[in-house]
Scaffold this motif. Sequence first.
Motif: not given
Length: 113
Positions: A36-39, A54, A104
């Motif tokens: 899981r990334y920021e968005a 995304d 990232y």
Amino acid sequence: MLRYLIPVLAAFPALAEEVAVPGNEIHPLLADTTLRYEAAVQTFYRSGRTLYDDGQPSWGYWEVRGDAYCSQWPPQAGWACYQILQDPARPEVIVFVGESGTRYPGQVTDPDR
């Protein structure tokens, strides 16, 4: 006061820092893992396919080249490669570092896998 503090600080081990993940450990680290990334969310399949979502799913390919994670996203033909970093104190966070130095960070969604 400082002369008393220095021996005390020397008695504690250094805080862990991010270290580069060697190439032979990248595939086992990422295969069948979701980050899981920021968005967004990305799943790395053992087959070499990857799904980045995304809000608009996008399928690509991934592989290990030397000590780097590399990905390719059709219709583009080129591959982009990233160094992989991890902090041994926080192994659930995987950081991809691009050639420009852009970071990232992603967090493993199931750290008990």
